[in-house]
Design a protein around this motif. Structure first.
Motif, PDB file in Angstrom:
ATOM      1  N   PRO A 227       0.808  -1.210   0.000  1.00 11.85           N
ATOM      2  CA  PRO A 227       0.000   0.000   0.000  1.00 11.85           C
ATOM      3  C   PRO A 227       0.841   1.260   0.000  1.00 11.85           C
ATOM      4  CG  PRO A 227      -0.929  -1.604   1.508  1.00 11.85           C
ATOM      5  CD  PRO A 227       0.390  -2.154   1.053  1.00 11.85           C
ATOM      6  N   GLY A 228       2.135   1.155   0.346  1.00 11.15           N
ATOM      7  CA  GLY A 228       2.991   2.330   0.297  1.00 11.15           C
ATOM      8  C   GLY A 228       3.984   2.253  -0.830  1.00 11.15           C
ATOM      9  N   GLY A 229       4.972   1.379  -0.764  1.00  9.56           N
ATOM     10  CA  GLY A 229       6.020   1.295  -1.771  1.00  9.56           C
ATOM     11  C   GLY A 229       7.299   0.871  -1.102  1.00  9.56           C
ATOM     12  N   SER A 230       8.451   1.349  -1.553  1.00  6.69           N
ATOM     13  CA  SER A 230       9.715   0.985  -0.938  1.00  6.69           C
ATOM     14  C   SER A 230      10.395   2.212  -0.378  1.00  6.69           C
ATOM     15  CB  SER A 230      10.619   0.313  -1.977  1.00  6.69           C
ATOM     16  OG  SER A 230      10.965   1.228  -2.968  1.00  6.69           O
ATOM     17  N   GLY A 231      11.261   2.010   0.596  1.00  8.34           N
ATOM     18  CA  GLY A 231      11.904   3.130   1.275  1.00  8.34           C
ATOM     19  C   GLY A 231      11.301   3.282   2.646  1.00  8.34           C
ATOM     20  N   THR A 232      11.996   3.951   3.577  1.00 13.69           N
ATOM     21  CA  THR A 232      11.477   3.982   4.940  1.00 13.69           C
ATOM     22  C   THR A 232      11.650   5.298   5.662  1.00 13.69           C
ATOM     23  OG1 THR A 232      13.594   3.108   5.719  1.00 13.69           O
ATOM     24  CG2 THR A 232      11.878   1.508   5.262  1.00 13.69           C
TER      25      THR A 232
ATOM     26  N   SER B  70      -5.456   0.226  13.660  1.00 19.71           N
ATOM     27  CA  SER B  70      -5.715   1.651  13.858  1.00 19.71           C
ATOM     28  C   SER B  70      -5.170   2.438  12.675  1.00 19.71           C
ATOM     29  CB  SER B  70      -5.032   2.134  15.141  1.00 19.71           C
ATOM     30  OG  SER B  70      -3.610   2.068  14.984  1.00 19.71           O
ATOM     31  N   ALA B  71      -5.553   3.704  12.612  1.00 17.53           N
ATOM     32  CA  ALA B  71      -5.013   4.572  11.553  1.00 17.53           C
ATOM     33  C   ALA B  71      -3.490   4.593  11.622  1.00 17.53           C
ATOM     34  CB  ALA B  71      -5.582   5.981  11.703  1.00 17.53           C
ATOM     35  N   LEU B  72      -2.955   4.686  12.820  1.00 16.49           N
ATOM     36  CA  LEU B  72      -1.501   4.725  13.012  1.00 16.49           C
ATOM     37  C   LEU B  72      -0.847   3.474  12.455  1.00 16.49           C
ATOM     38  CD1 LEU B  72       0.796   6.439  14.444  1.00 16.49           C
ATOM     39  CD2 LEU B  72       0.565   4.789  16.312  1.00 16.49           C
ATOM     40  N   ASP B  73      -1.395   2.302  12.777  1.00 15.37           N
ATOM     41  CA  ASP B  73      -0.784   1.054  12.337  1.00 15.37           C
ATOM     42  C   ASP B  73      -1.026   0.796  10.853  1.00 15.37           C
ATOM     43  OD1 ASP B  73       0.429   0.403  14.756  1.00 15.37           O
ATOM     44  OD2 ASP B  73      -1.396  -0.516  15.537  1.00 15.37           O
ATOM     45  N   ASN B  74      -2.116   1.322  10.292  1.00 19.03           N
ATOM     46  CA  ASN B  74      -2.306   1.244   8.851  1.00 19.03           C
ATOM     47  C   ASN B  74      -1.181   1.974   8.129  1.00 19.03           C
ATOM     48  OD1 ASN B  74      -4.806   0.170   7.202  1.00 19.03           O
ATOM     49  ND2 ASN B  74      -5.614   0.680   9.249  1.00 19.03           N
ATOM     50  N   VAL B  75      -0.847   3.168   8.624  1.00 20.53           N
ATOM     51  CA  VAL B  75       0.199   3.969   7.993  1.00 20.53           C
ATOM     52  C   VAL B  75       1.579   3.355   8.222  1.00 20.53           C
ATOM     53  CG1 VAL B  75       1.277   6.254   7.898  1.00 20.53           C
ATOM     54  CG2 VAL B  75      -1.194   6.057   8.203  1.00 20.53           C
ATOM     55  N   ALA B  76       1.780   2.757   9.379  1.00 18.67           N
ATOM     56  CA  ALA B  76       3.077   2.152   9.703  1.00 18.67           C
ATOM     57  C   ALA B  76       3.300   0.825   8.991  1.00 18.67           C
ATOM     58  CB  ALA B  76       3.183   1.942  11.215  1.00 18.67           C
ATOM     59  N   PHE B  77       2.247   0.259   8.409  1.00 26.31           N
ATOM     60  CA  PHE B  77       2.322  -1.091   7.828  1.00 26.31           C
ATOM     61  C   PHE B  77       3.396  -1.195   6.740  1.00 26.31           C
ATOM     62  CE2 PHE B  77       1.087  -4.219   4.632  1.00 26.31           C
ATOM     63  CZ  PHE B  77       0.927  -5.360   5.410  1.00 26.31           C
ATOM     64  N   GLY B  78       3.413  -0.224   5.795  1.00 26.02           N
ATOM     65  CA  GLY B  78       4.381  -0.286   4.698  1.00 26.02           C
ATOM     66  C   GLY B  78       5.818  -0.272   5.169  1.00 26.02           C
ATOM     67  N   PRO B  79       6.213   0.715   5.971  1.00 23.58           N
ATOM     68  CA  PRO B  79       7.590   0.720   6.481  1.00 23.58           C
ATOM     69  C   PRO B  79       7.942  -0.550   7.257  1.00 23.58           C
ATOM     70  CG  PRO B  79       6.580   2.855   6.814  1.00 23.58           C
ATOM     71  CD  PRO B  79       5.497   1.950   6.317  1.00 23.58           C
ATOM     72  N   ARG B  80       6.989  -1.087   8.031  1.00 22.34           N
ATOM     73  CA  ARG B  80       7.257  -2.326   8.791  1.00 22.34           C
ATOM     74  C   ARG B  80       7.542  -3.480   7.829  1.00 22.34           C
ATOM     75  NH1 ARG B  80       8.636  -3.944  12.949  1.00 22.34           N
ATOM     76  NH2 ARG B  80       6.950  -5.202  13.804  1.00 22.34           N
ATOM     77  N   CYS B  81       6.796  -3.514   6.701  1.00 21.14           N
ATOM     78  CA  CYS B  81       7.003  -4.583   5.717  1.00 21.14           C
ATOM     79  C   CYS B  81       8.379  -4.507   5.071  1.00 21.14           C
ATOM     80  CB  CYS B  81       5.933  -4.519   4.634  1.00 21.14           C
ATOM     81  SG  CYS B  81       4.327  -5.141   5.158  1.00 21.14           S
ATOM     82  N   HIS B  82       8.967  -3.327   5.094  1.00 22.45           N
ATOM     83  CA  HIS B  82      10.273  -3.150   4.464  1.00 22.45           C
ATOM     84  C   HIS B  82      11.408  -3.052   5.478  1.00 22.45           C
ATOM     85  CE1 HIS B  82       7.588  -2.146   1.094  1.00 22.45           C
ATOM     86  NE2 HIS B  82       8.567  -2.638   0.369  1.00 22.45           N
ATOM     87  N   GLY B  83      11.170  -3.573   6.652  1.00 19.81           N
ATOM     88  CA  GLY B  83      12.250  -3.757   7.604  1.00 19.81           C
ATOM     89  C   GLY B  83      12.437  -2.684   8.638  1.00 19.81           C
ATOM     90  N   THR B  84      11.623  -1.651   8.637  1.00 18.98           N
ATOM     91  CA  THR B  84      11.753  -0.602   9.651  1.00 18.98           C
ATOM     92  C   THR B  84      11.258  -1.126  10.996  1.00 18.98           C
ATOM     93  OG1 THR B  84      11.365   1.058   7.959  1.00 18.98           O
ATOM     94  CG2 THR B  84      11.105   1.765  10.238  1.00 18.98           C
ATOM     95  N   GLY B  85      11.965  -0.774  12.057  1.00 22.01           N
ATOM     96  CA  GLY B  85      11.554  -1.187  13.398  1.00 22.01           C
ATOM     97  C   GLY B  85      10.204  -0.612  13.782  1.00 22.01           C
ATOM     98  N   LYS B  86       9.527  -1.253  14.691  1.00 28.26           N
ATOM     99  CA  LYS B  86       8.163  -0.866  15.057  1.00 28.26           C
ATOM    100  C   LYS B  86       8.105   0.568  15.568  1.00 28.26           C
ATOM    101  CE  LYS B  86       4.218  -2.279  17.899  1.00 28.26           C
ATOM    102  NZ  LYS B  86       3.713  -3.297  18.861  1.00 28.26           N
ATOM    103  N   ALA B  87       9.010   0.930  16.446  1.00 31.32           N
ATOM    104  CA  ALA B  87       8.976   2.274  17.033  1.00 31.32           C
ATOM    105  C   ALA B  87       9.214   3.341  15.963  1.00 31.32           C
ATOM    106  CB  ALA B  87      10.020   2.386  18.140  1.00 31.32           C
ATOM    107  N   GLN B  88      10.195   3.095  15.069  1.00 32.58           N
ATOM    108  CA  GLN B  88      10.502   4.076  14.031  1.00 32.58           C
ATOM    109  C   GLN B  88       9.338   4.192  13.040  1.00 32.58           C
ATOM    110  OE1 GLN B  88      14.113   3.265  11.856  1.00 32.58           O
ATOM    111  NE2 GLN B  88      13.833   5.006  10.463  1.00 32.58           N
ATOM    112  N   ALA B  89       8.745   3.051  12.692  1.00 31.60           N
ATOM    113  CA  ALA B  89       7.626   3.060  11.743  1.00 31.60           C
ATOM    114  C   ALA B  89       6.437   3.811  12.325  1.00 31.60           C
ATOM    115  CB  ALA B  89       7.229   1.631  11.384  1.00 31.60           C
ATOM    116  N   ARG B  90       6.180   3.607  13.603  1.00 30.97           N
ATOM    117  CA  ARG B  90       5.040   4.291  14.223  1.00 30.97           C
ATOM    118  C   ARG B  90       5.318   5.777  14.398  1.00 30.97           C
ATOM    119  NH1 ARG B  90       2.165   2.022  19.020  1.00 30.97           N
ATOM    120  NH2 ARG B  90       0.244   1.819  17.811  1.00 30.97           N
ATOM    121  N   ALA B  91       6.576   6.135  14.623  1.00 30.69           N
ATOM    122  CA  ALA B  91       6.932   7.560  14.715  1.00 30.69           C
ATOM    123  C   ALA B  91       6.713   8.242  13.373  1.00 30.69           C
ATOM    124  CB  ALA B  91       8.382   7.697  15.174  1.00 30.69           C
ATOM    125  N   LEU B  92       7.118   7.572  12.272  1.00 28.82           N
ATOM    126  CA  LEU B  92       6.889   8.103  10.929  1.00 28.82           C
ATOM    127  C   LEU B  92       5.389   8.236  10.666  1.00 28.82           C
ATOM    128  CD1 LEU B  92       7.504   8.807   7.970  1.00 28.82           C
ATOM    129  CD2 LEU B  92       7.762   6.360   7.527  1.00 28.82           C
TER     130      LEU B  92
END
Length: 374
Positions: A3-8, A114-136
């Motif tokens: 749903p997002g793409g690549s990059g984090t 949640s809205a937050l975890d929907n947005v964090a889903f793409g970065p998490r799929c590409h290897g970003t840590g949970k805390a960093q993905a949720r901060a983004l």
């Protein structure tokens, strides 16, 4: 492509360069039974391109090809100089590995997140840590004005809020190509106005390429820098919104921008449309030409107007449709030639006693027409 793409990284609204940063260069060729799509698309970083066309024209097929969801049978697809697909070389980057973000018509938000975890889903799929993905994700939701809805699930969001969450999710992975499939179609008229303006603001801040598919001319005119009109799998016209609106080149485009359009042969200020059909125009031309004018420029009369400044011909009413405070009257000549639309007040319709099959004279002044080379 997710749903997002690549990059984090967190600078998602501006996109992060890969390749040479030249943007989109594509020739999309797809054969599907009797239907063939063959369109060439180019767009620079920061440009919003809108694909317009009637149902079945191939615009959604083109979007799916860009996303990697439908394989090309010919042509090529390069993004920032990097080949993503070249059938002749049997090169095809899978959808999940393309730097693309997609906003689907119904958004496809995960209902259990949640809205937050929907947005964090793409970065998490590409290897970003949970805390960093949720901060983004939190940063993006804040930019979208949704910070207070970060922990709400999709069913608790309004249509406009869900659309902004979908946009944030698509941007969270810093895509180099953002694809939007009828992004405002699910919204009611009132919400659409506000969300359209908001989406335009976010797209203006997006520094990579955005491609929008829509059937709504207003969405295209407001959101896009350049329009590409597709009919029957081929490009029939492209240009800025102003160019398309001012000089339509097909009946579909003319209807899209609300103009009567005719093609004929010009000699001076007269354009001949048929054996006994001609229009006097404001411009002087020579050779094949289009003539266009808005329905509001057409007046209807019980008898032939005496003013020689008018183009006038006998017509028959073929339909009436209410459009706000105006009534759109569809007309055609006695033999079905020169189909025409006129916008009248309800008072004018009543005074002329218009009804389907009624015969009236239609007139348009020469200075209300616009002629240009075909």
């Amino acid at each position: 492509m997710s749903p997002g793409g690549s990059g984090t990284r967190a600078g998602a609204l501006s996109g992060h360069a890969t390749g040479d940063g030249t943007g989109l260069d594509a020739r999309l060729v797809l054969d599907r039974g009797a239907f063939r799509l063959d369109v060439s698309l180019t767009a620079a970083p920061g440009e919003v391109l809108a694909l317009l066309g009637p149902n079945g024209a191939g615009k959604t097929t083109a979007l799916r090809a860009l996303a990697g969801l439908t394989p090309l049978t010919g042509g090529h697809l390069r993004l920032d100089g990097v080949p993503l697909e070249e059938p002749a070389r049997r090169l095809r980057v899978p959808a999940e590995h393309r730097p693309c973000g997609v906003i689907f018509q119904d958004y496809l938000l995960f209902p259990h997140l949640s809205a937050l975890d929907n947005v964090a889903f793409g970065p998490r799929c590409h290897g970003t840590g949970k805390a960093q993905a949720r901060a983004l994700a939190a940063e993006l939701l804040d930019r979208m004005g949704l910070a207070e809805h970060a922990h709400a699930r999709p069913r608790r969001l309004s249509g406009g809020q869900a659309q902004r969450v979908a946009l944030a999710r698509a941007l969270a992975t810093a895509p180099r190509l953002l694809l939007l499939d009828e992004p405002l179609a699910a919204l009611d008229a009132g919400t659409r106005l506000d969300v359209r303006a908001e989406l335009r603001r976010h797209l203006a801040a997006f520094e990579a390429v955005a491609v929008l598919v829509t059937h709504d001319p207003l969405d295209a005119m407001v959101l896009a820098d350049r329009l590409v009109v597709v009919e029957q799998g081929a490009i029939v016209q492209q240009g800025t919104p102003a160019e398309i609106a001012h000089r339509p080149r097909t009946d579909y485009v003319a209807r899209l921008v609300g103009l009567n359009l005719y093609r004929g042969r010009a000699e001076g200020d007269v354009v001949t449309l048929g054996p006994e059909l001609a229009l006097t125009t404001a411009e002087k031309l020579s050779g094949p030409a289009f003539v266009a004018f808005p329905p509001a420029a057409v007046t209807l009369h019980a008898r032939r107007p005496q003013d020689r400044a008018h183009n006038a011909w006998r017509t028959r009413v073929t339909g009436l449709e209410s459009r706000g405070d105006r009534i759109r009257v569809a007309l055609a000549g006695a033999g079905g030639e020169l189909p025409l639309a006129a916008d009248l007040t309800a008072v004018a319709v009543a005074e002329l006693a218009l009804h389907q099959g009624a015969e009236v004279w239609a007139a348009v002044e020469a200075d209300r027409t616009h002629a240009y080379p075909a």
